[in-house]
Motif scaffolding. Structure first.
Motif, short mmCIF file in Angstrom:
data_model
loop_
_atom_site.label_atom_id
_atom_site.label_comp_id
_atom_site.label_asym_id
_atom_site.label_seq_id
_atom_site.Cartn_x
_atom_site.Cartn_y
_atom_site.Cartn_z
N ASN A 120 -1.15 7.26 6.09
CA ASN A 120 -2.33 7.83 4.85
C ASN A 120 -2.71 9.38 5.15
O ASN A 120 -2.45 9.77 6.41
N ASP A 158 -3.21 1.63 9.14
CA ASP A 158 -2.41 0.30 8.40
C ASP A 158 -1.77 -0.20 9.69
O ASP A 158 -1.09 0.54 10.27
N CYS A 196 2.26 -1.40 4.11
CA CYS A 196 1.75 -0.60 3.24
C CYS A 196 0.35 -0.86 2.49
O CYS A 196 -0.15 0.05 1.65
N ALA A 203 -3.91 1.96 1.17
CA ALA A 203 -3.66 2.43 -0.09
C ALA A 203 -3.81 1.33 -1.24
O ALA A 203 -4.29 1.69 -2.26
N TRP A 204 -3.18 0.25 -1.02
CA TRP A 204 -3.16 -0.65 -2.14
C TRP A 204 -4.59 -1.21 -2.15
O TRP A 204 -4.74 -1.54 -3.41
N THR A 232 -7.29 -0.01 -1.53
CA THR A 232 -8.02 0.89 -2.20
C THR A 232 -7.86 1.05 -3.87
O THR A 232 -8.76 1.13 -4.67
N ALA A 233 -6.74 0.83 -4.41
CA ALA A 233 -6.32 0.90 -5.78
C ALA A 233 -6.72 -0.26 -6.64
O ALA A 233 -7.19 -0.19 -7.48
N GLY A 253 1.81 9.70 -4.80
CA GLY A 253 1.00 9.20 -3.87
C GLY A 253 0.79 7.78 -3.53
O GLY A 253 1.10 6.73 -4.47
N GLY A 254 0.30 7.29 -2.34
CA GLY A 254 0.29 5.97 -2.04
C GLY A 254 -0.83 5.01 -2.81
O GLY A 254 -0.51 3.97 -3.30
N VAL A 255 -1.87 5.65 -3.05
CA VAL A 255 -2.83 5.00 -3.92
C VAL A 255 -2.33 4.91 -5.46
O VAL A 255 -2.51 4.11 -6.23
N THR A 307 -7.56 10.57 -7.76
CA THR A 307 -7.73 10.71 -5.98
C THR A 307 -7.23 12.42 -5.70
O THR A 307 -7.08 12.64 -4.68
N LYS A 328 4.78 5.08 -0.14
CA LYS A 328 4.69 4.95 1.40
C LYS A 328 5.72 5.49 2.42
O LYS A 328 6.91 5.06 2.12
#
Length: 327
Positions: A43, A67, A136, A140-141, A143-144, A167-169, A222, A317
């Motif tokens: 992250n 994570d 993963c 990130a997930w 948060t989204a 990006g991951g988010v 973000t 990710k």
């Protein structure tokens, strides 16, 4: 055990402060559990720690990694919820506890063979998720998910702009919003990442700063300074920008006249709660959603992985595998 440890901080050369070294295996306190880490993921938080942003130097050395997925001491497959906090202190929301700490902020993190966390932070890993996929999700997930469904409260048919696809988010937000029936637009400087966004369910993907076909109800932001003016212009009157990061800078012109005249809403969002992680798993089970994994690397190559993240070349990710006990 082998661990990736932040020992110093440098804004100019963040990776110089990260070392791979042997560390003692953790001993759990009462109410805590030991997890054998099977997979973790990178992250931007790891990079910010190494740059000295939001992490005081007196908390060094510390094992990085927010994570994790693996096995608890009873052999159960688990996902580690990464926010160590008192939900009661946050009025039922861990992310509102003033003393909350993300894994690797005050407690050793997941870039190691073992970690220890409060037993409440262990969430059963569904059999339909691989360990790599599970690793993963927590930062990130979740948060989204919180940005879209708790803060913005999107519903089917809403128009959603996700800035900075790749990006991951951002990749999680595109997939989650599309699965919920939203019309999703995405931006990226990279033609390849724009093509990926379309494959994840975006209706259209445009270059950073380019005009959208219509104004949107919600912007998932973000990136920060580099996209802020565009986010404001793309938002309909009464719409909301949800912010969970500012990787390109934290102080763009606020454009207060636009905000009050068009009655736009600016909503902050940080991480997610344990219950949101569980709710997201149910949504993923129902829809078949899975995270986007760019690649996997062994823990011994974590410097390479973090450099790829710093360079902005990842799509989705990057998963890290620590050595197994047999190794």
């Amino acid at each position: 055990m082998l661990a990736a440890i932040a020992v110093s901080q440098s804004a100019a050369d963040p990776l110089s402060g990260l070392v791979l070294a042997d560390a003692p295996e953790p001993e759990p306190k009462p109410g805590w559990s030991v997890v054998r880490v099977v997979a973790s993921s990178l992250n931007m938080h790891d990079v910010w720690t190494l740059r000295g942003v939001g992490h005081p130097p007196e908390r060094l050395p510390i094992i990085l990694g927010c994570d994790a997925a693996g096995y608890d001491e009873h052999g159960n497959e688990v996902i580690v919820y990464p926010v160590i906090a008192d939900a009661d202190a946050g009025m039922g929301d861990e992310t509102l506890d003033p003393d909350r700490a993300l894994l690797s902020e005050q407690h050793n993190g997941a870039f190691a063979e073992y970690l220890t966390v409060p037993s409440r932070n262990l969430v059963p890993k569904p059999a339909w998720l691989s360990f790599d996929e599970a690793a993963c999700l927590p930062v990130a997930w979740t948060t989204a998910y919180r940005m879209l469904f708790t803060q913005a409260r999107i519903t089917a048919g809403d128009r959603v702009l996700v800035q900075g696809a790749g990006g991951g988010v951002a990749s999680a937000a595109i997939k989650l919003a599309a699965a919920a029936g939203a019309v999703v637009y995405a931006t990226s400087r990279s033609a390849d990442k724009r093509a990926e966004a379309l494959s994840w369910g975006a209706r259209a993907a445009v270059g950073t700063g380019e005009r959208l076909p219509e104004r949107v109800d919600v912007v998932i932001e973000t990136v920060g300074e580099a996209t802020w003016a565009h986010s404001m212009k793309c938002l309909r009157p009464g719409g909301a920008i949800v912010i969970a990061g500012a990787t390109s800078g934290a102080n763009p012109p606020a454009d207060l006249n636009r905000i009050f005249y068009l009655q736009q809403r600016i909503l902050g969002s940080t991480g997610g709660t344990r219950s949101e992680l569980v709710a997201m798993l149910k949504m993923m089970d129902a829809t078949g959603l899975r995270p986007i994994i760019d690649r996997t690397l062994p823990l011994t190559e974590i410097h390479k992985g973090l450099q790829l993240m710093i360079d902005g070349t990842l799509t989705g990710k990057l998963v890290i595998h620590p050595p197994t006990p047999q190794q």
